[in-house]
Design a protein around this motif. Structure first.
Motif, PDB file in Angstrom:
ATOM      1  N   ARG A  66       9.670  -3.145   1.107  1.00  0.00           N
ATOM      2  CA  ARG A  66       8.570  -2.444   1.781  1.00  0.00           C
ATOM      3  C   ARG A  66       7.816  -3.367   2.725  1.00  0.00           C
ATOM      4  N   HIS A  67       7.983  -4.679   2.550  1.00  0.00           N
ATOM      5  CA  HIS A  67       7.301  -5.650   3.409  1.00  0.00           C
ATOM      6  C   HIS A  67       8.097  -6.014   4.655  1.00  0.00           C
ATOM      7  N   GLU A  68       9.207  -5.344   4.873  1.00  0.00           N
ATOM      8  CA  GLU A  68      10.007  -5.594   6.078  1.00  0.00           C
ATOM      9  C   GLU A  68       9.367  -4.987   7.319  1.00  0.00           C
ATOM     10  N   VAL A  69       8.421  -4.091   7.123  1.00  0.00           N
ATOM     11  CA  VAL A  69       7.725  -3.452   8.239  1.00  0.00           C
ATOM     12  C   VAL A  69       6.217  -3.582   8.035  1.00  0.00           C
ATOM     13  N   ARG A  70       5.490  -3.358   9.099  1.00  0.00           N
ATOM     14  CA  ARG A  70       4.029  -3.393   9.031  1.00  0.00           C
ATOM     15  C   ARG A  70       3.532  -2.239   8.155  1.00  0.00           C
ATOM     16  N   PRO A  71       2.531  -2.471   7.315  1.00  0.00           N
ATOM     17  CA  PRO A  71       1.996  -1.372   6.490  1.00  0.00           C
ATOM     18  C   PRO A  71       1.356  -0.302   7.370  1.00  0.00           C
ATOM     19  N   GLY A  72       1.278   0.910   6.844  1.00  0.00           N
ATOM     20  CA  GLY A  72       0.740   2.011   7.625  1.00  0.00           C
ATOM     21  C   GLY A  72      -0.380   2.753   6.915  1.00  0.00           C
ATOM     22  N   ILE A  73      -1.102   3.537   7.701  1.00  0.00           N
ATOM     23  CA  ILE A  73      -2.157   4.387   7.158  1.00  0.00           C
ATOM     24  C   ILE A  73      -1.528   5.538   6.376  1.00  0.00           C
ATOM     25  N   THR A  74      -0.403   6.029   6.873  1.00  0.00           N
ATOM     26  CA  THR A  74       0.319   7.099   6.196  1.00  0.00           C
ATOM     27  C   THR A  74       1.790   6.719   6.132  1.00  0.00           C
ATOM     28  N   GLY A  75       2.502   7.378   5.262  1.00  0.00           N
ATOM     29  CA  GLY A  75       3.922   7.079   5.122  1.00  0.00           C
ATOM     30  C   GLY A  75       4.658   8.214   4.449  1.00  0.00           C
ATOM     31  N   LEU A  76       5.916   7.993   4.217  1.00  0.00           N
ATOM     32  CA  LEU A  76       6.762   9.013   3.617  1.00  0.00           C
ATOM     33  C   LEU A  76       6.278   9.400   2.223  1.00  0.00           C
ATOM     34  N   ALA A  77       5.805   8.451   1.447  1.00  0.00           N
ATOM     35  CA  ALA A  77       5.294   8.768   0.106  1.00  0.00           C
ATOM     36  C   ALA A  77       4.027   9.610   0.183  1.00  0.00           C
ATOM     37  N   GLN A  78       3.211   9.379   1.193  1.00  0.00           N
ATOM     38  CA  GLN A  78       1.951  10.118   1.311  1.00  0.00           C
ATOM     39  C   GLN A  78       2.191  11.582   1.648  1.00  0.00           C
ATOM     40  N   VAL A  79       3.235  11.872   2.406  1.00  0.00           N
ATOM     41  CA  VAL A  79       3.492  13.273   2.771  1.00  0.00           C
ATOM     42  C   VAL A  79       4.436  13.943   1.779  1.00  0.00           C
ATOM     43  N   ASN A  80       4.869  13.206   0.772  1.00  0.00           N
ATOM     44  CA  ASN A  80       5.737  13.759  -0.264  1.00  0.00           C
ATOM     45  C   ASN A  80       5.080  13.672  -1.637  1.00  0.00           C
ATOM     46  N   GLY A  81       3.782  13.937  -1.682  1.00  0.00           N
ATOM     47  CA  GLY A  81       3.086  13.982  -2.962  1.00  0.00           C
ATOM     48  C   GLY A  81       1.894  13.062  -3.068  1.00  0.00           C
ATOM     49  N   ARG A  82       1.750  12.159  -2.114  1.00  0.00           N
ATOM     50  CA  ARG A  82       0.591  11.269  -2.071  1.00  0.00           C
ATOM     51  C   ARG A  82       0.409  10.522  -3.384  1.00  0.00           C
TER      52      ARG A  82
END
Length: 139
Positions: A66-82
């Protein structure tokens, strides 16, 4: 949040959260300060949500991707159940994002984020301001 106060039974994050804080959480307005981090270049709009540094030593090699990319405000986990997503599923979704990231995926996630925020889905697990801490079971 209120200060930790065992006499008043303000022990957990859920108990310490004020009405104003609950409103900020439920509307996701508590995420607005993260925009500053996007403007500074420390975060992006889409990517795995940043987690506490104390979790680093608990990651498996796959989870650490998960550290291969810059962290985000939203992501796939957030739109799939948060925060209702189990930790194992959250990490699976983070890695899936890394392996499939691109403009169209980011666009889909941003659109889904708007829906998730307006419907106030998955804001918190029962008894938690957000969700169980990593390592407290896969809740």
């Amino acid at each position: 949040m209120r200060k930790l106060d065992e006499e008043r039974s303000w022990v957990t994050d859920e108990q310490r959260l004020t009405r104003f804080g609950r409103t900020l959480r439920s509307t996701s307005l508590d995420e607005l300060p993260s925009l500053w981090n996007v403007l500074r270049g420390d975060m992006s709009f889409v990517g795995p949500r940043p987690l506490l540094v104390e979790y680093l030593e608990q990651y498996s090699p796959a989870q650490a991707r998960r550290h291969e990319v810059r962290p985000g405000i939203t992501g796939l986990a957030q739109v799939n159940g948060r925060n209702h997503v189990r930790w194992s599923e959250r990490f699976t979704l983070d890695v899936a994002y890394i392996e499939n990231r691109g403009f169209w995926m980011d666009a889909r996630i941003l659109c889904a984020t708007v829906r998730t925020v307006f419907t106030r889905q998955g804001i918190s697990q029962d008894g938690h301001a957000t969700m169980k801490r990593f390592g407290e079971g896969d809740g």
